[in-house]
Motif scaffolding. Structure first.
Motif, mmCIF file in Angstrom:
data_model
loop_
_atom_site.group_PDB
_atom_site.id
_atom_site.type_symbol
_atom_site.label_atom_id
_atom_site.label_comp_id
_atom_site.label_asym_id
_atom_site.label_seq_id
_atom_site.Cartn_x
_atom_site.Cartn_y
_atom_site.Cartn_z
ATOM 1 N N MET A 1 -5.628 -6.492 0.066
ATOM 2 C CA MET A 1 -5.565 -4.727 -0.165
ATOM 3 C C MET A 1 -7.227 -4.555 0.247
ATOM 4 S SD MET A 1 -2.523 -4.776 -0.249
ATOM 5 C CE MET A 1 -2.725 -2.740 -0.858
ATOM 6 N N ILE B 1 -7.542 -1.387 2.683
ATOM 7 C CA ILE B 1 -8.483 -0.103 1.834
ATOM 8 C C ILE B 1 -9.657 -0.118 2.775
ATOM 9 C CG2 ILE B 1 -9.576 0.709 0.285
ATOM 10 C CD1 ILE B 1 -7.151 -0.519 -1.643
ATOM 11 N N ALA C 1 0.596 -1.123 -0.331
ATOM 12 C CA ALA C 1 -0.194 0.193 0.149
ATOM 13 C C ALA C 1 1.122 1.555 0.321
ATOM 14 C CB ALA C 1 -1.020 0.319 1.561
#
Length: 553
Positions: free
Chosen positions: A282, A286, A250
């Motif tokens: 991911m 997020i 990230a």
């Protein structure tokens, strides 16, 4: 013979079921009061305890010595149901017995009284797999079964069950089990099995299980094959991305470091990890980052236990909510394509390219892009600037004057001046204003020296979004005696051309240069128009000589 952990540690009483207290308390109260329904419908995601509670309920209604609504699991009825010797409790898989004939056979069996226990119990698992004809054959029996019959239906896809079935059952919705509850249960199971399980590994498995206790126990079973279980063991055994690796990936997207992102994906690929699972993780990261970024209250109880609030706040510095949403949209699209992609690695790397260099089309709206740019300015994130052109041979620092904008009128040497080019046609000579052969008709572009001061002077005088885009995605250059605002993208160019923005820019540029300045807006990649149309210039000059007003576009 070895028995899988999820079977060996299946709860035997309602008190052992975790995460579903709203259901187990109700069922125990009904058992103690004797107010049982004739049909139950258990619905929820996989691994949350539907079949387990159905089996406990089947024993509890037939238990000879129940304890506060729980089965004793020691009487003849409980032991017989546990070892499968009591044929009055039947478990049916609707996925393989979904025809009308199967349901008719079941309906015929309901006529007979139980031989060994008080009630005949039919547990129909995955009931949504029944055909329409089978559902219709079950309706009447389900609505008014004999007193000695109890139906327990279980499904993971409630929307596929007809409303006529739903209205005849008492429905219980099983929730996803919380990650903290799963982690505690895993530690208890590991202690009972003499498995050296670290707390960090238990939390990682709990996060990956996504609310399913059965999945968590299966993951523990798989990871424990190598002995002691820590976070690295879980990552290796399950082929998932580690917490630090996920944060590093990230961070590389945030910094626009494509080389680092590709290297991390390559490392995951060579380690045998599913790249689709990597991007799915991911999305979870997020989601947690969005909660931390946008919530005005403490969200530590809502985010995954894999990351701390402090770690997520550090990631969010310099990232706007619109950028995180854009990331999720890009990743969601690539996960959709990965299902049918011939080469998942290529899809994953292309996704990394997009995440490292988000374009205007990746944002939900223009406001989202402006928000992202403002966040960069606020946090001092470096922004790539287009390379500067080499300085020309002659200086361009002098301010523009009106005579630099408009060509001077040709000399009035006759009463009837010829039309542009007429003298050339009559004499065969080149026009007086024509450039000498081999001369460059367009000066090489250079940066306008007043551009930083112009940006500063525009503060508060034009739209904030337009001003932000001009600061980050545009530069001013001199080209053919005019100020050209060279924009990196179409949105910035559109905002700069809009009225009254362009009018204010002209006014401020003229004030800085001390003379009127011609202002043009061009998007990077568009070829500039080099050279001049001599015939048109002569025509415009002659018109001005006769005081004819000409508007240049």
């Amino acid at each position: 013979m070895y028995q899988a952990l999820y079977r060996k540690w299946r709860p035997q009483t309602f008190a052992d079921v975790i995460g579903q207290q709203h259901i187990t308390d109700t069922l125990r109260a009904q058992l103690k009061s004797g107010r049982l329904s004739h049909a139950y419908l258990f619905t929820g995601t996989r691994g949350t305890g539907k079949t387990t509670c159905a089996k406990i309920l089947a024993r509890a209604v037939n238990c000879e010595r129940p304890v506060n609504g729980d089965p004793c699991n020691e009487c003849m009825a409980c032991r017989g149901i546990l070892d499968g010797s009591v044929l009055d409790v039947t478990e049916i898989d609707a996925a393989s017995n979904n025809g009308v004939d199967n349901i008719r056979d079941l309906r015929d069996e309901t006529r007979y009284t139980p031989a060994q226990v008080r009630k005949r119990v039919f547990i129909i698992d995955e009931v949504h797999m029944l055909s329409i004809g089978a559902f219709n054959a079950l309706l009447k029996t389900l609505e008014e079964p004999p007193e000695h019959v109890l139906f327990i239906l279980a499904t993971t896809e409630l929307h596929k069950v007809p409303a006529t079935i739903l209205s005849r059952c008492q429905r219980f919705d099983f929730r996803r089990i919380g990650a903290e509850d799963i982690a505690r249960r895993l530690l208890d199971v590991a202690a009972g099995e003499d498995i050296a399980l670290t707390e960090g590994a238990a939390r990682l498995i709990a996060r990956l299980a996504d609310g399913a206790m059965r999945d968590a126990l299966s993951m523990l079973d798989r990871a424990a094959a190598a002995g002691a279980v820590d976070e690295q063991t879980v990552i290796t055994a399950l082929g998932v991305l580690g917490q630090d690796d996920g944060m590093h990936l990230a961070e590389s997207f945030k910094a626009g470091d494509l080389a680092a992102a590709i290297a991390l994906l390559d490392e995951a690929y060579n380690a045998g990890r599913d790249l689709a699972a990597v991007f799915d993780q991911m999305l979870g990261l997020i989601r947690d980052a969005l909660l931390v970024k946008t919530s005005k209250t403490d969200v530590s109880a809502l985010i995954s236990p894999a990351y701390s609030v402090k770690t997520l706040q550090k990631l969010c510095d310099g990232l706007s909510a619109s950028t995180l949403i854009a990331w999720s949209r890009v990743i969601g699209g690539v996960l959709e394509r990965m299902r049918s992609a011939a080469n998942r690695r290529v899809e994953a790397e292309l996704c990394a390219v997009r995440l490292c260099s988000l374009g205007a089309e990746d944002y939900d709206s223009l406001g989202g892009r402006v928000e992202a740019l403002e966040e960069k300015i606020k946090n001092g994130v470096p922004v790539q600037v287009a390379p500067r052109a080499a300085a020309p041979a002659r200086g361009m620092d002098a301010p523009l004057s009106p005579k630099d904008e408009d060509p001077p009128p040709p000399p009035d040497d006759s009463d009837a001046p010829p039309w542009p080019g007429e003298a050339q046609r009559q004499t065969g000579d080149a026009p007086a204003k024509a450039a000498p052969p081999g001369a460059d008709t367009a000066a090489a572009p250079v940066d306008w020296p007043h551009w930083p001061r112009l940006l500063e002077s525009l503060t508060g005088k034009i739209n904030t979004g337009a001003h932000t885009n001009l600061k980050l995605s545009a530069r001013g250059i001199m080209e053919d005696g005019a100020l050209v605002i060279l924009c990196e993208d179409g949105i910035t160019a559109m905002l700069a051309r809009a009225e009254p923005t362009i009018k204010v820019i002209r006014e401020q540029a003229a004030a800085l240069a001390g003379a009127p300045v011609k202002v043009k807006v061009r998007e990077a990649g568009d070829d500039p128009v080099h050279g001049k149309n001599t015939a048109v210039d002569e025509l415009i000059g002659r018109a001005k000589a006769f005081d004819i007003q000409v508007k240049e576009l």
